[in-house]
Structure formats: C-alpha cells, structure tokens
Scaffold this motif. Structure first.
Motif, PDB file in Angstrom:
ATOM      1  N   VAL A 101       5.084 -18.501  -2.040  1.00 27.47           N
ATOM      2  CA  VAL A 101       3.649 -18.741  -2.216  1.00 27.47           C
ATOM      3  C   VAL A 101       2.903 -18.409  -0.925  1.00 27.47           C
ATOM      4  O   VAL A 101       1.850 -17.746  -0.941  1.00 27.47           O
ATOM      5  N   ILE A 102       3.445 -18.845   0.209  1.00 31.18           N
ATOM      6  CA  ILE A 102       2.803 -18.556   1.502  1.00 31.18           C
ATOM      7  C   ILE A 102       2.790 -17.047   1.767  1.00 31.18           C
ATOM      8  O   ILE A 102       1.781 -16.484   2.198  1.00 31.18           O
ATOM      9  N   TYR A 103       3.930 -16.403   1.502  1.00 29.36           N
ATOM     10  CA  TYR A 103       4.017 -14.952   1.678  1.00 29.36           C
ATOM     11  C   TYR A 103       3.018 -14.243   0.766  1.00 29.36           C
ATOM     12  O   TYR A 103       2.371 -13.266   1.160  1.00 29.36           O
ATOM     13  N   SER A 104       2.869 -14.759  -0.447  1.00 29.76           N
ATOM     14  CA  SER A 104       1.924 -14.188  -1.401  1.00 29.76           C
ATOM     15  C   SER A 104       0.493 -14.308  -0.882  1.00 29.76           C
ATOM     16  O   SER A 104      -0.301 -13.367  -0.984  1.00 29.76           O
ATOM     17  N   LEU A 105       0.145 -15.463  -0.307  1.00 24.35           N
ATOM     18  CA  LEU A 105      -1.204 -15.661   0.252  1.00 24.35           C
ATOM     19  C   LEU A 105      -1.436 -14.765   1.455  1.00 24.35           C
ATOM     20  O   LEU A 105      -2.541 -14.241   1.652  1.00 24.35           O
ATOM     21  N   LEU A 106      -0.392 -14.575   2.280  1.00 22.51           N
ATOM     22  CA  LEU A 106      -0.502 -13.645   3.407  1.00 22.51           C
ATOM     23  C   LEU A 106      -0.826 -12.252   2.904  1.00 22.51           C
ATOM     24  O   LEU A 106      -1.743 -11.584   3.418  1.00 22.51           O
ATOM     25  N   ALA A 107      -0.094 -11.809   1.886  1.00 21.34           N
ATOM     26  CA  ALA A 107      -0.328 -10.478   1.322  1.00 21.34           C
ATOM     27  C   ALA A 107      -1.728 -10.368   0.734  1.00 21.34           C
ATOM     28  O   ALA A 107      -2.407  -9.349   0.915  1.00 21.34           O
ATOM     29  N   LEU A 108      -2.178 -11.410   0.057  1.00 18.18           N
ATOM     30  CA  LEU A 108      -3.504 -11.384  -0.573  1.00 18.18           C
ATOM     31  C   LEU A 108      -4.616 -11.255   0.467  1.00 18.18           C
ATOM     32  O   LEU A 108      -5.436 -10.339   0.402  1.00 18.18           O
ATOM     33  N   PHE A 109      -4.641 -12.165   1.437  1.00 21.31           N
ATOM     34  CA  PHE A 109      -5.733 -12.168   2.411  1.00 21.31           C
ATOM     35  C   PHE A 109      -5.637 -10.995   3.387  1.00 21.31           C
ATOM     36  O   PHE A 109      -6.668 -10.456   3.817  1.00 21.31           O
ATOM     37  N   LEU A 110      -4.419 -10.583   3.728  1.00 14.76           N
ATOM     38  CA  LEU A 110      -4.258  -9.416   4.598  1.00 14.76           C
ATOM     39  C   LEU A 110      -4.886  -8.186   3.957  1.00 14.76           C
ATOM     40  O   LEU A 110      -5.564  -7.390   4.624  1.00 14.76           O
ATOM     41  N   ASN A 111      -4.693  -8.056   2.660  1.00 10.84           N
ATOM     42  CA  ASN A 111      -5.160  -6.846   1.990  1.00 10.84           C
ATOM     43  C   ASN A 111      -6.634  -6.880   1.592  1.00 10.84           C
ATOM     44  O   ASN A 111      -7.126  -5.913   1.003  1.00 10.84           O
ATOM     45  N   PHE A 112      -7.347  -7.957   1.967  1.00 13.28           N
ATOM     46  CA  PHE A 112      -8.802  -7.870   1.961  1.00 13.28           C
ATOM     47  C   PHE A 112      -9.219  -6.742   2.906  1.00 13.28           C
ATOM     48  O   PHE A 112     -10.125  -5.959   2.599  1.00 13.28           O
ATOM     49  N   GLN A 113      -8.547  -6.667   4.051  1.00 11.02           N
ATOM     50  CA  GLN A 113      -8.865  -5.603   5.023  1.00 11.02           C
ATOM     51  C   GLN A 113      -8.463  -4.237   4.470  1.00 11.02           C
ATOM     52  O   GLN A 113      -9.125  -3.226   4.737  1.00 11.02           O
ATOM     53  N   GLY A 114      -7.395  -4.214   3.677  1.00 10.98           N
ATOM     54  CA  GLY A 114      -6.980  -2.965   3.039  1.00 10.98           C
ATOM     55  C   GLY A 114      -8.051  -2.429   2.101  1.00 10.98           C
ATOM     56  O   GLY A 114      -8.274  -1.222   2.016  1.00 10.98           O
ATOM     57  N   GLY A 115      -8.725  -3.327   1.411  1.00 10.14           N
ATOM     58  CA  GLY A 115      -9.783  -2.904   0.510  1.00 10.14           C
ATOM     59  C   GLY A 115     -11.053  -2.486   1.223  1.00 10.14           C
ATOM     60  O   GLY A 115     -11.921  -1.838   0.636  1.00 10.14           O
ATOM     61  N   LEU A 116     -11.179  -2.852   2.492  1.00 16.54           N
ATOM     62  CA  LEU A 116     -12.409  -2.603   3.245  1.00 16.54           C
ATOM     63  C   LEU A 116     -12.340  -1.426   4.204  1.00 16.54           C
ATOM     64  O   LEU A 116     -13.372  -0.837   4.543  1.00 16.54           O
ATOM     65  N   HIS A 117     -11.152  -1.049   4.665  1.00 18.28           N
ATOM     66  CA  HIS A 117     -11.072  -0.204   5.854  1.00 18.28           C
ATOM     67  C   HIS A 117     -11.648   1.201   5.669  1.00 18.28           C
ATOM     68  O   HIS A 117     -12.273   1.745   6.595  1.00 18.28           O
ATOM     69  N   LEU A 118     -11.474   1.823   4.504  1.00 20.62           N
ATOM     70  CA  LEU A 118     -12.027   3.169   4.322  1.00 20.62           C
ATOM     71  C   LEU A 118     -13.552   3.138   4.289  1.00 20.62           C
ATOM     72  O   LEU A 118     -14.219   4.042   4.798  1.00 20.62           O
ATOM     73  N   ASP A 119     -14.099   2.087   3.695  1.00 20.01           N
ATOM     74  CA  ASP A 119     -15.550   1.951   3.649  1.00 20.01           C
ATOM     75  C   ASP A 119     -16.111   1.769   5.055  1.00 20.01           C
ATOM     76  O   ASP A 119     -17.130   2.372   5.415  1.00 20.01           O
ATOM     77  N   LEU A 120     -15.463   0.957   5.867  1.00 23.23           N
ATOM     78  CA  LEU A 120     -15.958   0.700   7.221  1.00 23.23           C
ATOM     79  C   LEU A 120     -15.975   1.968   8.067  1.00 23.23           C
ATOM     80  O   LEU A 120     -16.979   2.274   8.728  1.00 23.23           O
ATOM     81  N   SER A 121     -14.882   2.727   8.060  1.00 23.49           N
ATOM     82  CA  SER A 121     -14.851   3.933   8.896  1.00 23.49           C
ATOM     83  C   SER A 121     -15.820   4.987   8.393  1.00 23.49           C
ATOM     84  O   SER A 121     -16.406   5.734   9.183  1.00 23.49           O
ATOM     85  N   ALA A 122     -16.058   5.028   7.070  1.00 30.15           N
ATOM     86  CA  ALA A 122     -17.022   5.990   6.531  1.00 30.15           C
ATOM     87  C   ALA A 122     -18.439   5.673   6.985  1.00 30.15           C
ATOM     88  O   ALA A 122     -19.275   6.570   7.129  1.00 30.15           O
ATOM     89  N   GLU A 123     -18.715   4.395   7.230  1.00 33.55           N
ATOM     90  CA  GLU A 123     -20.078   3.968   7.551  1.00 33.55           C
ATOM     91  C   GLU A 123     -20.335   3.800   9.044  1.00 33.55           C
ATOM     92  O   GLU A 123     -21.477   3.605   9.460  1.00 33.55           O
ATOM     93  N   LEU A 124     -19.289   3.870   9.866  1.00 37.95           N
ATOM     94  CA  LEU A 124     -19.449   3.610  11.300  1.00 37.95           C
ATOM     95  C   LEU A 124     -19.621   4.868  12.137  1.00 37.95           C
ATOM     96  O   LEU A 124     -19.592   4.803  13.367  1.00 37.95           O
ATOM     97  N   ALA A 125     -19.795   6.027  11.485  1.00 37.84           N
ATOM     98  CA  ALA A 125     -20.038   7.271  12.217  1.00 37.84           C
ATOM     99  C   ALA A 125     -20.848   8.216  11.345  1.00 37.84           C
ATOM    100  O   ALA A 125     -20.751   8.163  10.115  1.00 37.84           O
ATOM    101  N   PRO A 126     -21.663   9.080  11.956  1.00 33.44           N
ATOM    102  CA  PRO A 126     -22.452  10.044  11.182  1.00 33.44           C
ATOM    103  C   PRO A 126     -21.578  11.140  10.581  1.00 33.44           C
ATOM    104  O   PRO A 126     -20.394  11.277  10.925  1.00 33.44           O
ATOM    105  N   THR A 127     -22.175  11.945   9.709  1.00 38.85           N
ATOM    106  CA  THR A 127     -21.437  12.960   8.955  1.00 38.85           C
ATOM    107  C   THR A 127     -20.618  13.876   9.844  1.00 38.85           C
ATOM    108  O   THR A 127     -19.473  14.190   9.528  1.00 38.85           O
TER     109      THR A 127
END
Length: 451
Positions: A359-385
């Motif tokens: 259960v703890i390992y499952s929660l680690l995987a869940l919350f860790l991968n919030f960043q997985g869902g965000l990272h491409l969006d962040l890098s796309a928005e943090l620099a111009p074309t």
C-alpha cells in the motif's frame, strides 16, 4: 487595411489564436497518438528487460553493477539523445526529427538482440536509448504548438500516459516471454520493441511541420497554410496581410544551449531540479522495480505491475484536473505525498505485513507520478518556441544522467534503505523549488507566456 501599429508578437498571437481558441478535433488526437507513440517506445525499451535482469546475470555471469547498468542503459542513452535532439528539433524542425529518430532506434534495437556478452548489450542498449532520446524534445514542443490553450495541459498529460502504458505492455510481454522462451527470452524482449517503432514510423509520414516553428524561421506562407489546414478554413485577407507585412524583430540566434542557460537560467535551473528529483525516484522505484521490490521483500511481479498501474491512474488524475486547478498546486500535492511515502518506508518496521508495504509503495508510485503527468507540460511552457525543444533536451539530459548515476553508483555504495533518506531529501528540495521558482501558466497561450 492592415493595422500597422501592431507588433510582430501581437500579430503572432492573433495568427495562432486560430489554433489556441479552436475546439478539439480528430487532428489533435491524431497528433497525440503520433507523438505519444514515441513516448510508448521509450517506456517499452526502458522497462522491457526488467523481468530478465536476474536471467541476464546468470547467462552472461554478470556482476550486480553491470546488471544495474544494463537496466538503466536506456535511461542514460535517452538523456544523451535528448541533449543532442533538443537543439536539432529547434534548428532543423520538429517534423524532420519526428521520423529519423525512430529509424535510428529500429536499427540499433535489432542489433542489441544479438549481443554476445553483457558489455556489448550495455553499449547497444545505450545506443537504443540515444535513439529514443532523440524523440523526447519533439513530444513537448510539437504537440504543445498545435493544441488549444484550454486543454493544453490535458493533451500534454495524456501524451505522458503512453509511458506507463508502454511500460506495462513491456512488463506483461517480458514475463510472458520469460515463461515461454526460457533462457533466450531477453533477446526476444529487446527485439519485440521494433514492432511498435515501425508502426509509428509509418503512421508519422505526412505529418505537418509546426506553424510556430515555421514562423520563427520566417516561412510565413508555409505557416499560414498549416494553420488553415488545421482549422479547416482560410484565414481572412487582413490576417494574411498582417502576418506577411509585419516585420519580425531581430532574434537572438539559438547557439546550442547558451541562450537557455543565460537568458532563461531560472527556468532552466528549475526544470533540471524538478525532473532530476522525479527521475531519481522514478528509476529506483519503477525502472528497477524488481530490485526495489526485492529490497522491500515484496512480490516482484506484483510490485512491477502495481507501479505502472498507479502511474496510469496518477496521469489520468492530472490530465483531467490540470487545466482547472493549475500546474503548481498539483505538483506540490504530488511532492508532499512522495515525501510522506518515503517517511513511511523508512520508519515502518521490516517485519510489518507485506500488504501494508504494498500500500505504501502504491502511494509512492501514485504521488510520484503526479510529476510524470506534469513534466512535459512544464517544459513546453517554460521556454519560447525557438528553444522549446532545447529546454526539453536539457531537462532529459541532466535528469536522466544523474538518475542513472544514482542508481548504478550511489545506491550500491550506500545501500537501499539509506538511499530512501537521500530520495526523500531530494523530494523536499524539489518541493521547495516548486514553491519558490515555478510560475503558474494555466490558461495562457504560448505567445502570452513569452511576449
């Protein structure tokens, strides 16, 4: 008559508002599938040998260090490939790199299946990773430059969803091959990755170039044509006249990573800290999930499958909440959850019921991968074309190199349980960086972010 008082940036914003304010259509989902296919290939290759790591040790009489090195070779190679590709995607275009990167990968993946020893397999897996890494800067730049503003976060998160899907497919196929083929199953595992790559190569033929990149290169007519094809109607004569007659400003030439690291140093530093923290825990708990599970005395197959299922759930949560709640709050929640999960793994007794550890390992995987869902969006928005691919290459190159070094050097030296303390400390640093350095970009067009 065209309004001569408008600046080039304002004219750009007016042109691309046709894309930003459009409704979702089949074209957007087609682009998601084509871009996400590269992410699928990355995940499949990164994880496919996980079921066979212990088998490889016996077949080639490998040391533990070399087994781990083979396990993370694709991660290292992806970082190298992304560093190279980040510049090339901005220099020669998104469309060109969209095809040639996977062709390179297919050739090397085929060769890796006939490796005669562990060292040869490591080198070829490294080259496979370089081929996959060439694709990553495309994922954050290409897709983000087509999709509507109101759902850009959703599309970028759904793009990442192809990673756990690819990883889960690799785990299932890998364990199936292990049971069917036996001692040489690892050869079929690495060769099987060629199939999805070939399908994606064929599907990508004929895709359009990014109109935003075309305009940066002063290919105005081509940019207008692409926009018209996407929105399925001609632009007005006023819009065409504006974009053709407004003189663009002198742009600083993109000299590899110099502009990113000088003019946009704060965003470059943030994305490197953010993604390095994510990758260190991601490689340890996900890519090397079988070794992670053994260290916690958990069922290996259960832990591996559970990690990727939780990854899918986390990304779906992000995809359908990001455009409502924003990037920063969701990322903060993710890091806080990761820190608490590491605390639990550190202080829960080793004699505790295995279900509690799962259960703890499952929660680690869940919350860790919030960043997985965000990272491409962040890098796309943090620099111009003009350097959007470059910042993604920088992010992938720095983070994956450090994460691979952590897994192959630091963990064997300090031990697994001690590494939990280090990973928790790194997550705390990432949370602080989020709070201090991450701007909120929700609801803003790419042009509004970089006027």
């Amino acid at each position: 008559m065209a309004d001569k008082s408008l600046t080039f940036d304002e004219v750009k914003e007016r042109l691309f508002s046709n894309l930003d304010l459009s409704k979702e259509k089949w074209f957007h989902y087609k682009m998601l599938l084509l871009v996400g296919g590269g992410v699928f290939v990355d995940a499949y290759n990164t994880v496919v040998l996980t079921p066979a790591l212990n088998q490889l040790k016996a077949v080639f009489h490998l040391t533990v260090l070399l087994v781990i090195a083979i396990g993370v070779a694709v991660v290292i190679g992806t970082g190298i490939g992304a560093l190279i590709s980040g510049y090339l995607v901005d220099k020669i275009g998104r469309k060109t790199m969209f095809t040639i990167d996977l062709v390179f990968f297919v050739i090397i993946a085929g060769l890796s299946a006939i490796s005669i020893n562990g060292y040869m397999l490591f080198m070829l897996r490294l080259l496979v990773g370089i081929g996959v890494g060439l694709d990553y800067p495309i994922a954050s730049s290409y897709l983000s430059e087509f999709v509507p503003v109101k759902t850009r976060g959703k599309f970028m998160s759904l793009d990442v969803l192809f990673y756990p899907v690819g990883a889960l497919a690799a785990i299932l196929i890998g364990y199936w091959l292990l049971g069917v083929v036996g001692l040489n199953a690892w050869r079929y595992m690495v060769a099987s990755a060629i199939i999805p790559a070939l399908i994606i190569i064929v599907a990508r033929l004929g895709t359009p170039e990014s109109p935003r990149w075309l305009l940066e290169r002063n290919r105005t007519d081509d940019a207008i044509t692409v926009v018209e094809n996407i929105i399925e109607r001609p632009l007005t004569d006023e819009e065409k006249t504006l974009i053709k007659t407004t003189k663009p400003p002198e742009r600083q030439r993109n000299t590899y990573y110099r502009e990113l690291l000088t003019k946009f140093s704060k965003n470059a530093a943030f994305i490197a800290i953010f993604y390095t923290a994510y990758q260190i825990a991601f490689v340890a708990a996900g890519v090397l999930s079988s070794l992670f599970a053994i260290s916690l005395s958990l069922p290996v197959e259960t832990a591996s499958a559970l990690f990727w299922i939780e990854n899918i759930i986390a990304i779906l949560i992000i995809a359908f909440t990001i455009d409502r709640f924003g990037r920063k709050p969701l990322s903060n929640v993710g890091w806080i959850g990761v820190i608490l999960a590491f605390l639990a793994l550190i202080f829960v007794p080793s004699t505790v019921d295995k279900l509690i550890l799962l259960v703890i390992y499952s929660l680690l995987a869940l919350f860790l991968n919030f960043q997985g869902g965000l990272h491409l969006d962040l890098s796309a928005e943090l620099a111009p074309t003009r350097i959007r691919g470059t910042i993604e290459g920088w992010k992938q190159g720095v983070a994956r190199s450090i994460a691979a070094a952590f897994s192959t050097v630091v963990v064997p030296l300090i031990g697994f349980h001690e590494s939990l303390y280090v990973m928790m400390a790194i997550a705390i640093v990432a949370l602080i960086a989020n709070i201090v350095m991450l701007p909120e970009t929700k609801g803003k067009s790419l042009e509004q972010l970089w006027k």
